[in-house]
Scaffold this motif. Sequence first.
Motif, PDB file in Angstrom:
ATOM      1  N   SER A  77       0.826  -1.218   0.000  1.00 61.39           N
ATOM      2  CA  SER A  77       0.000   0.000   0.000  1.00 61.39           C
ATOM      3  C   SER A  77       0.855   1.262   0.000  1.00 61.39           C
ATOM      4  CB  SER A  77      -0.935   0.003   1.221  1.00 61.39           C
ATOM      5  OG  SER A  77      -0.181  -0.051   2.424  1.00 61.39           O
ATOM      6  N   HIS A  78       2.144   1.115   0.295  1.00 63.67           N
ATOM      7  CA  HIS A  78       3.070   2.244   0.265  1.00 63.67           C
ATOM      8  C   HIS A  78       4.154   1.951  -0.781  1.00 63.67           C
ATOM      9  CE1 HIS A  78       1.185   3.917   3.842  1.00 63.67           C
ATOM     10  NE2 HIS A  78       1.281   2.730   4.405  1.00 63.67           N
ATOM     11  N   ARG A  79       3.743   1.802  -2.012  1.00 66.23           N
ATOM     12  CA  ARG A  79       4.685   1.476  -3.084  1.00 66.23           C
ATOM     13  C   ARG A  79       5.714   2.589  -3.266  1.00 66.23           C
ATOM     14  NH1 ARG A  79      -0.378   0.790  -5.554  1.00 66.23           N
ATOM     15  NH2 ARG A  79      -1.087  -1.379  -5.562  1.00 66.23           N
ATOM     16  N   PRO A  80       6.945   2.219  -3.537  1.00 73.24           N
ATOM     17  CA  PRO A  80       7.971   3.243  -3.753  1.00 73.24           C
ATOM     18  C   PRO A  80       7.802   3.961  -5.086  1.00 73.24           C
ATOM     19  CG  PRO A  80       8.878   1.068  -4.175  1.00 73.24           C
ATOM     20  CD  PRO A  80       7.503   0.856  -3.619  1.00 73.24           C
ATOM     21  N   VAL A  81       7.024   3.400  -5.991  1.00 75.72           N
ATOM     22  CA  VAL A  81       6.716   4.028  -7.276  1.00 75.72           C
ATOM     23  C   VAL A  81       5.306   3.606  -7.652  1.00 75.72           C
ATOM     24  CG1 VAL A  81       7.681   2.099  -8.594  1.00 75.72           C
ATOM     25  CG2 VAL A  81       7.545   4.356  -9.649  1.00 75.72           C
ATOM     26  N   GLY A  82       4.606   4.464  -8.385  1.00 73.65           N
ATOM     27  CA  GLY A  82       3.184   4.256  -8.629  1.00 73.65           C
ATOM     28  C   GLY A  82       2.839   3.059  -9.493  1.00 73.65           C
ATOM     29  N   MET A  83       1.527   2.903  -9.751  1.00 73.36           N
ATOM     30  CA  MET A  83       1.040   1.812 -10.590  1.00 73.36           C
ATOM     31  C   MET A  83       1.339   2.112 -12.058  1.00 73.36           C
ATOM     32  SD  MET A  83      -0.317  -0.833  -9.152  1.00 73.36           S
ATOM     33  CE  MET A  83      -1.475  -1.512 -10.332  1.00 73.36           C
ATOM     34  N   ASP A  84       1.182   1.086 -12.883  1.00 72.72           N
ATOM     35  CA  ASP A  84       1.420   1.207 -14.321  1.00 72.72           C
ATOM     36  C   ASP A  84       0.275   0.521 -15.050  1.00 72.72           C
ATOM     37  OD1 ASP A  84       3.613   1.771 -16.536  1.00 72.72           O
ATOM     38  OD2 ASP A  84       2.801  -0.221 -16.950  1.00 72.72           O
ATOM     39  N   ILE A  85      -0.062   1.028 -16.236  1.00 77.10           N
ATOM     40  CA  ILE A  85      -1.214   0.505 -16.964  1.00 77.10           C
ATOM     41  C   ILE A  85      -1.052  -0.960 -17.349  1.00 77.10           C
ATOM     42  CG2 ILE A  85      -1.905   2.746 -17.873  1.00 77.10           C
ATOM     43  CD1 ILE A  85      -0.580   1.953 -20.534  1.00 77.10           C
ATOM     44  N   HIS A  86       0.185  -1.454 -17.409  1.00 79.05           N
ATOM     45  CA  HIS A  86       0.388  -2.837 -17.836  1.00 79.05           C
ATOM     46  C   HIS A  86      -0.054  -3.845 -16.790  1.00 79.05           C
ATOM     47  CE1 HIS A  86       2.902  -0.711 -20.750  1.00 79.05           C
ATOM     48  NE2 HIS A  86       2.706  -1.753 -21.520  1.00 79.05           N
ATOM     49  N   TRP A  87      -0.150  -3.422 -15.533  1.00 77.02           N
ATOM     50  CA  TRP A  87      -0.664  -4.328 -14.504  1.00 77.02           C
ATOM     51  C   TRP A  87      -1.774  -3.680 -13.680  1.00 77.02           C
ATOM     52  CZ3 TRP A  87       4.650  -3.342 -14.992  1.00 77.02           C
ATOM     53  CH2 TRP A  87       5.173  -2.333 -14.168  1.00 77.02           C
ATOM     54  N   GLU A  88      -2.295  -2.572 -14.150  1.00 85.79           N
ATOM     55  CA  GLU A  88      -3.452  -1.955 -13.496  1.00 85.79           C
ATOM     56  C   GLU A  88      -4.706  -2.794 -13.752  1.00 85.79           C
ATOM     57  OE1 GLU A  88      -4.982  -0.516 -11.165  1.00 85.79           O
ATOM     58  OE2 GLU A  88      -4.235   1.534 -11.492  1.00 85.79           O
ATOM     59  N   LYS A  89      -5.663  -2.713 -12.850  1.00 82.05           N
ATOM     60  CA  LYS A  89      -6.909  -3.469 -12.991  1.00 82.05           C
ATOM     61  C   LYS A  89      -7.730  -2.932 -14.158  1.00 82.05           C
ATOM     62  CE  LYS A  89      -6.807  -3.314  -7.988  1.00 82.05           C
ATOM     63  NZ  LYS A  89      -7.435  -2.737  -6.791  1.00 82.05           N
ATOM     64  N   VAL A  90      -8.430  -3.822 -14.854  1.00 82.83           N
ATOM     65  CA  VAL A  90      -9.291  -3.402 -15.957  1.00 82.83           C
ATOM     66  C   VAL A  90     -10.422  -2.528 -15.428  1.00 82.83           C
ATOM     67  CG1 VAL A  90     -10.812  -4.189 -17.819  1.00 82.83           C
ATOM     68  CG2 VAL A  90      -8.750  -5.487 -17.259  1.00 82.83           C
ATOM     69  N   SER A  91     -10.866  -2.807 -14.218  1.00 83.76           N
ATOM     70  CA  SER A  91     -11.951  -2.014 -13.636  1.00 83.76           C
ATOM     71  C   SER A  91     -11.559  -0.557 -13.453  1.00 83.76           C
ATOM     72  CB  SER A  91     -12.367  -2.602 -12.280  1.00 83.76           C
ATOM     73  OG  SER A  91     -11.259  -2.694 -11.406  1.00 83.76           O
ATOM     74  N   LYS A  92     -10.245  -0.267 -13.406  1.00 81.93           N
ATOM     75  CA  LYS A  92      -9.777   1.113 -13.272  1.00 81.93           C
ATOM     76  C   LYS A  92      -9.191   1.663 -14.565  1.00 81.93           C
ATOM     77  CE  LYS A  92      -7.460   2.147  -9.553  1.00 81.93           C
ATOM     78  NZ  LYS A  92      -6.520   2.047  -8.416  1.00 81.93           N
ATOM     79  N   LEU A  93      -9.098   0.827 -15.587  1.00 79.96           N
ATOM     80  CA  LEU A  93      -8.653   1.300 -16.901  1.00 79.96           C
ATOM     81  C   LEU A  93      -9.841   1.655 -17.789  1.00 79.96           C
ATOM     82  CD1 LEU A  93      -5.831  -1.298 -17.735  1.00 79.96           C
ATOM     83  CD2 LEU A  93      -5.498   1.114 -17.163  1.00 79.96           C
TER      84      LEU A  93
ATOM     85  N   ASP B  65      -7.026 -11.381  -4.583  1.00 81.49           N
ATOM     86  CA  ASP B  65      -7.843 -10.349  -3.936  1.00 81.49           C
ATOM     87  C   ASP B  65      -7.638  -8.988  -4.594  1.00 81.49           C
ATOM     88  OD1 ASP B  65      -8.765 -12.263  -2.200  1.00 81.49           O
ATOM     89  OD2 ASP B  65      -7.399 -11.723  -0.571  1.00 81.49           O
ATOM     90  N   PHE B  66      -6.404  -8.717  -5.008  1.00 77.80           N
ATOM     91  CA  PHE B  66      -6.099  -7.440  -5.661  1.00 77.80           C
ATOM     92  C   PHE B  66      -6.896  -7.291  -6.953  1.00 77.80           C
ATOM     93  CE2 PHE B  66      -3.580  -4.771  -8.517  1.00 77.80           C
ATOM     94  CZ  PHE B  66      -3.307  -3.673  -7.719  1.00 77.80           C
ATOM     95  N   TYR B  67      -7.008  -8.379  -7.725  1.00 74.61           N
ATOM     96  CA  TYR B  67      -7.735  -8.351  -9.000  1.00 74.61           C
ATOM     97  C   TYR B  67      -9.156  -8.923  -8.868  1.00 74.61           C
ATOM     98  CZ  TYR B  67      -3.283  -7.318 -11.307  1.00 74.61           C
ATOM     99  OH  TYR B  67      -2.122  -6.732 -11.711  1.00 74.61           O
ATOM    100  N   TYR B  68      -9.672  -8.891  -7.663  1.00 74.43           N
ATOM    101  CA  TYR B  68     -10.956  -9.538  -7.365  1.00 74.43           C
ATOM    102  C   TYR B  68     -12.075  -9.106  -8.306  1.00 74.43           C
ATOM    103  CZ  TYR B  68     -14.460 -11.604  -4.229  1.00 74.43           C
ATOM    104  OH  TYR B  68     -15.466 -12.359  -3.691  1.00 74.43           O
ATOM    105  N   LEU B  69     -12.227  -7.800  -8.487  1.00 75.69           N
ATOM    106  CA  LEU B  69     -13.312  -7.303  -9.336  1.00 75.69           C
ATOM    107  C   LEU B  69     -13.151  -7.755 -10.782  1.00 75.69           C
ATOM    108  CD1 LEU B  69     -14.211  -3.671  -8.225  1.00 75.69           C
ATOM    109  CD2 LEU B  69     -15.566  -5.743  -8.031  1.00 75.69           C
ATOM    110  N   ASP B  70     -11.934  -7.755 -11.277  1.00 72.57           N
ATOM    111  CA  ASP B  70     -11.717  -8.200 -12.657  1.00 72.57           C
ATOM    112  C   ASP B  70     -12.113  -9.662 -12.829  1.00 72.57           C
ATOM    113  OD1 ASP B  70     -10.807  -5.698 -13.187  1.00 72.57           O
ATOM    114  OD2 ASP B  70      -8.757  -6.263 -13.698  1.00 72.57           O
ATOM    115  N   TYR B  71     -11.765 -10.483 -11.832  1.00 75.11           N
ATOM    116  CA  TYR B  71     -12.159 -11.890 -11.908  1.00 75.11           C
ATOM    117  C   TYR B  71     -13.684 -12.029 -11.937  1.00 75.11           C
ATOM    118  CZ  TYR B  71      -7.664 -14.230 -11.429  1.00 75.11           C
ATOM    119  OH  TYR B  71      -6.408 -14.726 -11.676  1.00 75.11           O
ATOM    120  N   LEU B  72     -14.356 -11.252 -11.125  1.00 78.43           N
ATOM    121  CA  LEU B  72     -15.807 -11.389 -11.026  1.00 78.43           C
ATOM    122  C   LEU B  72     -16.523 -10.827 -12.248  1.00 78.43           C
ATOM    123  CD1 LEU B  72     -16.523 -10.519  -7.288  1.00 78.43           C
ATOM    124  CD2 LEU B  72     -16.081 -12.731  -8.336  1.00 78.43           C
ATOM    125  N   MET B  73     -16.181  -9.612 -12.639  1.00 78.90           N
ATOM    126  CA  MET B  73     -16.912  -8.946 -13.724  1.00 78.90           C
ATOM    127  C   MET B  73     -16.820  -9.688 -15.037  1.00 78.90           C
ATOM    128  SD  MET B  73     -16.554  -4.842 -13.209  1.00 78.90           S
ATOM    129  CE  MET B  73     -14.806  -4.781 -12.918  1.00 78.90           C
TER     130      MET B  73
END
Length: 438
Positions: A335-351, A422-430
Amino acid sequence: MVMNPKQVFLSVLIFGVAGLLLFMYLQVWIEEQHTGRVEKKREQKATSGWEPVNYLQPVPRIMTREKIQEHITDQNPKFHIPEDPKGKKENLLLNSERPTRVLRKTSHSQGEDQTLGKTTEPPTIKLSEKHEGTRTIFKKFIEMKWPLDIRPLNKSLVKDNRWKETDVAQETRRSFLQEFCKKYGGVSRPQSHLFHMVSRIYVEDKHKILYCEVPKAGCSNWKRILMVLSGLASSAYNISHDAVHYGKHLKKLDSFDLKGIYTRLNTYTKAVFVRDPMERLVSAFRDKFEHPNSYYHPVFGKAIIKKYRPNACEEALNNGSGVKFKEFVHYLLDSHRPVGMDIHWEKVSKLCYPCLINYDFVGKFETLEEDANYFLQLVGAPKELKFPNFKDRHSSDERTNTQVVRQYLKDLTRTERQLIYDFYYLDYLMFNYTTPFL
């Protein structure tokens, strides 16, 4: 010169009146400046339409794991949601990163009428005509019934019976996603700016296509197809990787004004292609960290090694090469990543916001060619145009598949594998993906 008492009195009176007038003027000026700043901030918030996303604030509705399991089981008896690894039956709070279903007005303006830009106080700053026009469009945009329910696909251009099974699968995916969003999408105002919500959507006006880019799910070849459809290239096989990703040849939906966005969302055929989240994650890691990369190694690699590798050697700290999959997973789950997220592993629900934007077509990487070629039939693409099946980069490497994923997961503990799920939970469900090997 000696002033008589009458002159002294008049002088004092004049200076007193002047001082009083100056004080009154300064008081009015200060009040106007303060009110002006307040109004300006209110207008900026109003015309933005939505507040920035607050991903930590939970929404009122509580969804239990059992309720979601009941819905998923009805749609797909084979789908199972694993128990919490700690054995706790806790409520699942879908926080504000969860896609919502209906756009509502912001609550910055006070009073009964919360139409954007209206306040109970008289404005002290007159807005320009352009500003007023933007506000009017936003008002219409938010008052409209958007998003509309998914429309039936126009299949009049599909003449070949070979697409029957693909069509059945497509209708199943569409209805599943729609029902999931209706039940669990909730009804609350979105907390993400409209232009951010559509920033990953590419536009092809000639065939009226909107394609939401999901990296590591065939996006490079899809952008090649869009370039051919728009007349920018004669063949998808002649377009280089750099031309696809850095050429800036294709238009994105956020480059249009509000009216242009609204029109296209409601009249164009909207498509999204997804992939099993665990497989997509491994594919992204292999692509970005197991091959020389002038961006991901110095930006992500160095930060990951520095934080998650004890006693890292100086060479690794300097160049960021050699990140291990376990270290990458620690970064992903931190939750305290030293560098932010990237679109290549971001959740589809947030892309792609699939519960806010009703996609007419839901393709899957696992059946990419069939789905893509069927979609091309639906939009009236030239008959000779086929979706390319070549690997965009690192063509000598084995494609990331279930067997490859299992090899990478061997280095993780069961808890770590569960946390990725759990991190990709919504993507798995949707998108109705089965539970991964945990």
